[in-house]
Each structure stands twice: as structure tokens, then as C-alpha cells.
Design a protein around this motif. Sequence first.
Motif, PDB file in Angstrom:
ATOM      1  N   GLN A  25       0.818  -1.219   0.000  1.00  0.00           N
ATOM      2  CA  GLN A  25       0.000   0.000   0.000  1.00  0.00           C
ATOM      3  C   GLN A  25       0.850   1.266   0.000  1.00  0.00           C
ATOM      4  O   GLN A  25       0.417   2.319  -0.483  1.00  0.00           O
ATOM      5  N   LYS A  31      -1.817   2.810  -5.888  1.00  0.00           N
ATOM      6  CA  LYS A  31      -3.152   3.356  -6.163  1.00  0.00           C
ATOM      7  C   LYS A  31      -3.549   3.236  -7.636  1.00  0.00           C
ATOM      8  O   LYS A  31      -4.731   3.352  -7.986  1.00  0.00           O
ATOM      9  N   ASP A  32      -2.575   3.000  -8.500  1.00  0.00           N
ATOM     10  CA  ASP A  32      -2.848   2.854  -9.928  1.00  0.00           C
ATOM     11  C   ASP A  32      -2.781   1.394 -10.389  1.00  0.00           C
ATOM     12  O   ASP A  32      -2.899   1.127 -11.584  1.00  0.00           O
ATOM     13  N   GLY A  63      -6.688   0.964  -1.107  1.00  0.00           N
ATOM     14  CA  GLY A  63      -5.431   1.599  -1.474  1.00  0.00           C
ATOM     15  C   GLY A  63      -4.909   1.225  -2.841  1.00  0.00           C
ATOM     16  O   GLY A  63      -3.812   1.643  -3.227  1.00  0.00           O
ATOM     17  N   LYS A  65      -6.050   0.475  -7.189  1.00  0.00           N
ATOM     18  CA  LYS A  65      -7.011   0.869  -8.209  1.00  0.00           C
ATOM     19  C   LYS A  65      -8.254   0.000  -8.140  1.00  0.00           C
ATOM     20  O   LYS A  65      -9.393   0.480  -8.255  1.00  0.00           O
TER      21      LYS A  65
END
Length: 304
Positions: A25, A31-32, A63, A65
Motif C-alpha cells: 500500500q 493506487k494505480d 489503497g 485501483k
Amino acid sequence: MNLAPIVLFVYNRPWHTQQTVEALQKNELAKDSELFIYSDEAKNENARENVDKVRKYIDKIEGFKKVTIIKREKNWGLADSIIDGVTKIINKYGKVIVLEDDLVTSPYFLKFMNEGLEVFQKREDIFSITGFSFSSSFMKFPKGYEEDIYLNIRPMSWSWGTWKDRWQDIDWEIKGFNDFANNKNAINEFNKGGTDLFGMLKLQMENKLDSWYIRWTYNAYLKKQYTVYPKISFVNNVGHDNSGVHCSVDTKNIYSHTELNNNSNFVLNNDITLNKKIIDSFNKGFNVKFKSKIKKYIKRLFKI
């Protein structure tokens, strides 16, 4: 950059799973990135409580995508679960980054892996990418070696990434093993990746071992393909506490690292070649550490 999906395999170690996820995380590309988690069913009632704890934890993971959780309805075992899970994901996305539940990563692990998958995709002599590297007590680099990466003839299961065309070409049945087993020169060549390799493969073919890793490694040998390693590890294995089937406290000091690679400005030289001095150092470290213990560890040395 088209980011590779992350595929995480978990079972019955809630604390280790949490360490792995929390480190992921913190990766700058988390996050992508899409995360797929394969949770194996309990093998017996002794494992039930911790399997349930792991599943309760992964249900709340954020956290990324997107998080997709696959809960097995029966106990597949690690080998079958990895072969099935990776095949499904790689057939859809064309590439993968794979982790198991005891690997703590640097914040730049995903950056290293994704860039490696981009840079080396068209090199036919590259089998896989790993974010792990051995500790300085295990192997030494030649004086003046300035590359941020090196090639090894042995793949690594403690974090790895590969592409669909490499994965779909794997012979999981190991056809031609009998001819190979009667060829001493071929065995010696295979064992340049570590003196445990032929022994593990032999146990696999005798149905005394169920290992995806040794079959994967044998295929790399057959194709004469290499794995890209970072000079300094982006991964710590925190499973050397007898909590897992394949890792013990005896190997902790050899493979673990007190500090992870926090360099985000690494250079992935697409012209990198196999350095014989590095391979010789790897083999020397491997053989010295395990010559007297190889029989004891042959079933649990790596994730098998």
C-alpha cells in the motif's frame, strides 16, 4: 506505462499477510495498480481459524485501483493455485507481478518491477524479473561493479514478474525428464543455478514433491533464459520464523535484509549481460551455506 496487475497468494498467516499488504500500500504505484488476491481454503481444521482471520483481513483491503479476491472453496495447495491463478490473470493482462504472503516490499518495488517488465519484454533471453536479491553475507559483487541490476540463471520465487509468452510456453509435465536425468553434463549445467535443483526436480518427478517453482526453473534452464535481479533488494522475506512450510529460522540471515532498497533512480540497462564472477559468487555462497544441510532443506528451501 501500462502497469502489470499484482497477484498475491495467501493462506493462513494473518500477521505476515498484513505486513505484505501494508508495505504494498505504501508503494507509489499502488493506487494505480490492480490487486488480485487468491486465498486458499483450509487444508484441515487446524488451519481453519487462521484462514478465516486472513479472509476477514483481505476483505477490507483498500489503497489500490481495484481489489479482486478469489476465495478457493477447496484446498488447492500452493503449486496448483499459483499455476491456475497466474495463468488466468496473465492470459487477460499479458504480464503479472506475483507475491506471496511473507514478502515485505520497498516503496519502489512496483516501480522497479513495472519498469523491468517494460524494458526487458523484447529480450528473448530474459525469463523473468524479481525484486529480491541475496544479502551481502551470501554473495559478493565484483569490485567496481556499478550496474543497478544483474542477471542470474536461477529464477526467484520471492517476488517475480513475467510475460504471457514466457508463461504459456512452460512445460509443467517436464517431458523428456528421463533423458535429462541420464545426462550428467546436463545435470551439472542445471545445478549451476544451485546444487539443490536437480534433487528437487527428481522429487517432483517421483511425486514426492508438488512444486511449481522447480518446474518453472527447469524451463528457464531449457530455454537458456535469465532472471533480472536488483543489486540491492527491494524485498524482505519475513517468513523465516517456522510459520510457513518452506522457510525456517536457519535461512533467515542468508536471505533477509535489514534495509530495503529505497533508490527510485535505478538504471535498468537493457544491454546487461551475464557476469560470470557474479554467478561464481552466487554458487560459492550457495554451496558453502547449504552443502551440509541440502537434504534437510531440499523440500522447503524455496516456495515450492
